[in-house]
Design an enzyme around this catalytic site. Structure first.
Site, short mmCIF file in Angstrom:
data_model
loop_
_atom_site.label_atom_id
_atom_site.label_comp_id
_atom_site.label_asym_id
_atom_site.label_seq_id
_atom_site.Cartn_x
_atom_site.Cartn_y
_atom_site.Cartn_z
N GLY A 8 52.26 172.75 -18.33
CA GLY A 8 52.92 171.60 -18.92
C GLY A 8 51.90 170.63 -19.48
O GLY A 8 50.69 170.81 -19.33
N ASN A 9 52.38 169.56 -20.09
CA ASN A 9 51.48 168.59 -20.69
C ASN A 9 50.64 167.86 -19.65
O ASN A 9 49.49 167.49 -19.91
CB ASN A 9 52.29 167.57 -21.50
CG ASN A 9 52.86 168.18 -22.76
OD1 ASN A 9 52.12 168.61 -23.65
ND2 ASN A 9 54.17 168.24 -22.84
N THR A 10 51.20 167.63 -18.47
CA THR A 10 50.51 166.88 -17.43
C THR A 10 50.03 167.77 -16.29
O THR A 10 48.89 167.65 -15.82
CB THR A 10 51.42 165.78 -16.86
OG1 THR A 10 51.89 164.95 -17.93
CG2 THR A 10 50.68 164.93 -15.84
N GLY A 112 60.32 174.63 -27.12
CA GLY A 112 59.24 174.87 -26.17
C GLY A 112 59.52 176.10 -25.32
O GLY A 112 60.66 176.34 -24.89
N ALA A 113 58.47 176.88 -25.07
CA ALA A 113 58.63 178.11 -24.29
C ALA A 113 59.19 177.83 -22.91
O ALA A 113 60.01 178.61 -22.39
CB ALA A 113 57.27 178.82 -24.18
N ASP A 114 58.79 176.71 -22.30
CA ASP A 114 59.27 176.40 -20.95
C ASP A 114 60.76 176.16 -20.94
O ASP A 114 61.46 176.50 -19.98
CB ASP A 114 58.53 175.19 -20.39
CG ASP A 114 58.62 173.96 -21.27
OD1 ASP A 114 58.76 174.11 -22.51
OD2 ASP A 114 58.53 172.84 -20.74
N ASP A 134 65.04 168.91 -16.77
CA ASP A 134 63.67 169.14 -16.33
C ASP A 134 62.91 167.82 -16.37
O ASP A 134 62.68 167.24 -17.43
CB ASP A 134 63.00 170.17 -17.24
CG ASP A 134 61.65 170.64 -16.69
OD1 ASP A 134 61.10 169.99 -15.78
OD2 ASP A 134 61.16 171.67 -17.18
N THR A 137 56.72 165.60 -18.09
CA THR A 137 56.15 164.55 -18.93
C THR A 137 57.24 163.92 -19.79
O THR A 137 57.31 162.71 -19.95
CB THR A 137 55.04 165.14 -19.82
OG1 THR A 137 54.05 165.75 -18.97
CG2 THR A 137 54.39 164.06 -20.66
N THR A 189 58.15 142.10 -8.03
CA THR A 189 57.99 142.77 -9.32
C THR A 189 57.88 144.28 -9.18
O THR A 189 58.49 145.03 -9.95
CB THR A 189 56.74 142.24 -10.05
OG1 THR A 189 56.89 140.83 -10.27
CG2 THR A 189 56.54 142.94 -11.38
#
Length: 265
Positions: A8-10, A112-114, A134, A137, A189
């Site tokens: 994945g991207n992350t 995307g393949a995923d 899913d 990212t 916060t």
């Protein structure tokens, strides 16, 4: 044993299958700068800890299945399979690989393949119609018809992207841990931001899924909603539409695609 790799991207998730059973799994950061040799060393270090595998890279591995959303990493993994697993059948999910799921999109190569792999696993495990959410990212919503076709989806910024954006663009805000606060109404916060993330995304999931289900089926109650991805547990308890949680959905899909393609070789 079958080694499955979901880039994945992350994060990159690796799973080791003994038949249909996943017997080991690892999660590492995705780094597009890693070379094939560095990836091989990393794989050797991880798998060397498993008692069913040998000390040498490739010992005990009978097959490899890979999908990647990062082209540079896919290129290096292709080199890893060539140099270090030359005698092991390897399937890299890309155009031309048989998945068994028709893709009803304007341009199927854009998907995307995923996301396709998730659809493969969803059809196998739960049938259609189904929606896969899913939490990665990006938070993606993928729709599968009653006939097992991939018919489209929704893409929105993921939880971590949203938290980072708040910390960067908010003058008096900072990056926080993604965790469930004491109450919806934050008393400080940090808790206010945590509440916005957790309950805001749960509301987004419920709203998007309900709209998708009405388009996907005449009876929206027939649609099975499956959650996956590393951040799914943060939202599971707050969403009212998720029916199933399958953390290894993509790895299971990779196993299925491997089996469908190796049988043809």
């Amino acid at each position: 044993m079958l080694l499955t790799i979901d880039v994945g991207n992350t994060h990159t998730v690796l799973g080791l299958f003994d038949g249909d059973e996943i017997v080991e799994h690892w999660r590492i950061s995705t780094d597009a700068r890693r070379t094939a040799d560095e990836l091989a060393v990393l794989l050797q270090g991880l798998m060397g800890m498993h008692p069913l595998l040998g000390d040498e890279l490739g010992d005990g591995i009978d097959g490899i299945a890979i999908c990647a959303t990062v082209p540079s990493v896919l290129h290096e993994l292709r080199e890893v399979t060539r140099r270090y697993y030359g005698d092991v059948p390897a399937i890299l999910v890309e155009p031309g690989v048989k998945t068994g799921v028709p893709i009803l999109m304007d341009n199927p190569k854009e998907v995307g393949a995923d996301r396709i792999i998730n659809a493969v696993a969803a059809v196998e495990l739960y049938g259609g119609p189904a929606i896969v959410v899913d939490f990665g990212t990006a938070t993606t919503f993928d729709a599968v018809s009653a006939r097992g076709e991939y018919v489209g989806g929704v893409i929105s910024p993921g939880i971590e992207i949203s938290v980072e954006a708040l910390g960067v663009r908010g003058a008096q805000l900072r990056k926080i841990e993604v965790a469930r606060p004491r109450s919806v109404i934050g008393k400080n916060t940090v808790e206010a931001m945590q509440s916005g993330v957790i309950y805001g995304f749960a509301g987004q999931v419920d709203g998007v899924v309900n709209r998708m289900a009405r388009e996907l089926s005449e009876d929206p109650d027939d649609v099975t909603v499956i959650a996956t991805g590393g951040l799914a547990p943060m939202v599971l308890g707050e969403s009212s539409v998720i029916d199933e949680h399958e953390p290894w959905l993509t790895l299971i899909g990779l196993r299925l695609v491997y089996e469908r393609n190796v049988s043809r070789t």
